[in-house]
Design an enzyme around this catalytic site. Structure first.
Site, PDB file in Angstrom:
ATOM      1  N   SER A  88     -62.273   7.313  30.913  1.00  0.00           N
ATOM      2  CA  SER A  88     -62.170   5.859  31.055  1.00  0.00           C
ATOM      3  C   SER A  88     -60.847   5.367  30.498  1.00  0.00           C
ATOM      4  O   SER A  88     -60.308   5.951  29.533  1.00  0.00           O
ATOM      5  CB  SER A  88     -63.320   5.247  30.248  1.00  0.00           C
TER       6      SER A  88
ATOM      7  N   LYS B   9     -65.671   9.598  24.756  1.00  0.00           N
ATOM      8  CA  LYS B   9     -64.837   9.993  25.900  1.00  0.00           C
ATOM      9  C   LYS B   9     -63.597  10.745  25.414  1.00  0.00           C
ATOM     10  O   LYS B   9     -63.214  11.772  25.969  1.00  0.00           O
ATOM     11  CB  LYS B   9     -64.402   8.764  26.710  1.00  0.00           C
TER      12      LYS B   9
ATOM     13  N   TYR C  74     -74.401   4.845  39.527  1.00  0.00           N
ATOM     14  CA  TYR C  74     -73.540   3.954  40.336  1.00  0.00           C
ATOM     15  C   TYR C  74     -72.374   4.721  40.984  1.00  0.00           C
ATOM     16  O   TYR C  74     -72.284   4.813  42.220  1.00  0.00           O
ATOM     17  CB  TYR C  74     -73.047   2.830  39.416  1.00  0.00           C
TER      18      TYR C  74
ATOM     19  N   TYR D  49     -68.572   4.705  22.079  1.00  0.00           N
ATOM     20  CA  TYR D  49     -68.495   5.085  23.501  1.00  0.00           C
ATOM     21  C   TYR D  49     -67.095   5.636  23.815  1.00  0.00           C
ATOM     22  O   TYR D  49     -66.954   6.738  24.360  1.00  0.00           O
ATOM     23  CB  TYR D  49     -68.811   3.879  24.399  1.00  0.00           C
TER      24      TYR D  49
ATOM     25  N   THR E 273     -60.623   3.107  28.659  1.00  0.00           N
ATOM     26  CA  THR E 273     -60.905   2.691  27.285  1.00  0.00           C
ATOM     27  C   THR E 273     -60.166   3.588  26.283  1.00  0.00           C
ATOM     28  O   THR E 273     -59.876   3.160  25.165  1.00  0.00           O
ATOM     29  CB  THR E 273     -62.430   2.666  27.019  1.00  0.00           C
TER      30      THR E 273
ATOM     31  N   TYR F 235     -60.916   6.219  34.674  1.00  0.00           N
ATOM     32  CA  TYR F 235     -61.179   5.093  35.583  1.00  0.00           C
ATOM     33  C   TYR F 235     -60.750   3.794  34.924  1.00  0.00           C
ATOM     34  O   TYR F 235     -61.019   3.575  33.750  1.00  0.00           O
ATOM     35  CB  TYR F 235     -62.672   4.927  35.884  1.00  0.00           C
TER      36      TYR F 235
END
Ligand code: NAD
Ligand code: UFG
Length: 337
Positions: A124, A152, A11, A148, A126, A176
């Site tokens: 991220s 990162k 994406y 996840y 996150t 992001y």
């Protein structure tokens, strides 16, 4: 400039390939297609009227990756390849650590071998966990609650150590916020394989009639309307952030490892997003308010000042444009690629 894009068929990667080609970079994609379709790159080539060098391979194959880097005389790498489903990372953590952490180590070894030491990494928001302060700056504390996010954060720490040990490395770590939308042509966009976890593709599929209604996860947050607030960033703005990061790495300003928030700085609630999508699509989005989703934070939006100042980059497109472009992609491609 010869740029290697790991995960470039996905994406965000495909949108970044397009922006790079439009700026006359030579683009080389290395992707195992585990979560993408090579058709995205065919359409990127069509839009850019330029070619992408594509190789189907797994970044954990260090030997193949090294020979791809050396045979294409790569100058710098943008590293998107990774798995991104929080739920799946909880049920299969080894898969996530292997792909995201071991995969990055394999890439770093291949780059060392080929003496390529400029890297842009997809991290991220996150990694900020539950923020103490809003908007979130790069200096905010980091913490994660799922494999996840942990993968990162681990990669960020590895990259910081690599840059510390060898001052030739220049690494831009991009955090992001919530990537959404699609290219305005309606030719490339997000193509989730299963029922989407993220709100924007879910809402698109409700609007087009593929899904019955949206479940809003929580209406009792401490936010203006009680629903979760996020910083939705148009994927084209995000892609341009990678070009800005590459320019920065090629400048004398670049030093070691630096983190940058890529977000708009504006928080949008779930109800506001639904309203914007209804306006863009002319469709009604039915919803129910259900229990909060485990692991969600009330609000998360960026302080993008550092990226604005140091990278000379700023998000330009608002939630209305995000919804218009997401809708165009959904209508033109109801079954994805
Ligand atoms: P995506 O799944 O569409 O793209 C990732 C690409 O990497 C896919 O094409 C996949 O086939 C490829 N890939 C995965 N593992 C690979 C491997 N071992 N070897 C080679 N190729 C491999 O995801 P995306 O949304 O484009 O995300 C790109 C990156 O940005 C990911 O690292 C993701 O974690 C990160 N990110 C995404 C979001 C988001 O909401 N989309 C938010 C923050 C960070
Ligand atoms: N939401 C719903 N219903 C849904 C899906 C989401 O109400 O069906 C709500 C969530 O509760 C949240 C907001 O919509 O308030 C956004 O949720 P997303 O799942 O779209 O995005 P997240 O903020 O949870 O997470 C995303 C990516 C993560 C990434 C993070 C920060 O999925 O991988 O942004 O970049 F880490």
């Amino acid at each position: 400039m010869n740029v290697l894009i790991t995960g470039g068929a996905g994406y965000i990667g495909s949108h970044t390939c397009l922006e790079l080609l439009l700026k006359k970079a030579n683009v080389f994609v290395y992707d195992n297609l585990s979560n993408s379709n090579v058709k995205s790159l065919v359409l990127v080539e069509e839009l850019a009227r330029n070619k992408v060098g594509f190789y189907k391979g797994d970044i954990r194959n260090c030997y193949e990756l090294s020979s791809f880097i050396s045979s294409n005389m790569i100058d710098c790498v943008v590293h998107f390849a990774g798995l991104k489903s929080v739920g799946e990372s909880n049920s299969d953590p080894v898969k996530y650590y292997d792909n995201n952490v071991s995969g990055t180590i394999s890439l770093l070894k291949a780059m060392e071998r080929c003496k390529v030491k400029k890297l842009v990494f997809s991290s991220s928001a996150t990694v900020y966990g539950t923020p103490n302060e809003l908007p979130i700056s790069e200096a905010a504390p980091t913490s994660t609650i799922n494999p996840y996010g942990q993968s990162k954060l681990l990669v960020e720490k590895i990259l910081a150590d690599v840059a510390k040990a060898d001052s030739d490395w220049k690494i831009a770590n991009l955090r992001y916020f919530n990537p959404a939308g699609a290219h305005p042509s309606g030719l490339i966009g997000e193509d989730p394989k299963d029922i989407p976890n993220n709100i924007m593709p879910y809402v698109s599929q409700v609007a087009v009639g593929k899904l019955e209604k949206l479940s809003i996860f929580g209406g009792d947050y401490n936010t203006p309307d009680g629903t979760g607030v996020r910083d939705y960033i148009h994927v084209t703005d995000l892609a341009k952030g990678h070009l800005a990061a590459l320019n920065y790495l090629n400048s004398s300003q670049a030093c070691g490892f630096s983190s940058f928030n890529l977000g708009t700085g504006k928080g949008v609630s779930v109800l506001e997003l639904i309203k914007a999508f209804e306006k863009a699509s002319g469709k009604n989005i039915p919803f129910d308010i259900v229990a909060r989703r485990q692991g969600d934070v009330a609000a998360c939006y960026a302080d993008p000042t550092k990226a604005n100042k140091v990278l000379g980059w700023k998000a330009e497109l608002d939630i209305e444009r995000i919804c218009q472009d997401a809708w165009r992609w959904q209508v033109n491609n109801p079954t994805g690629y």
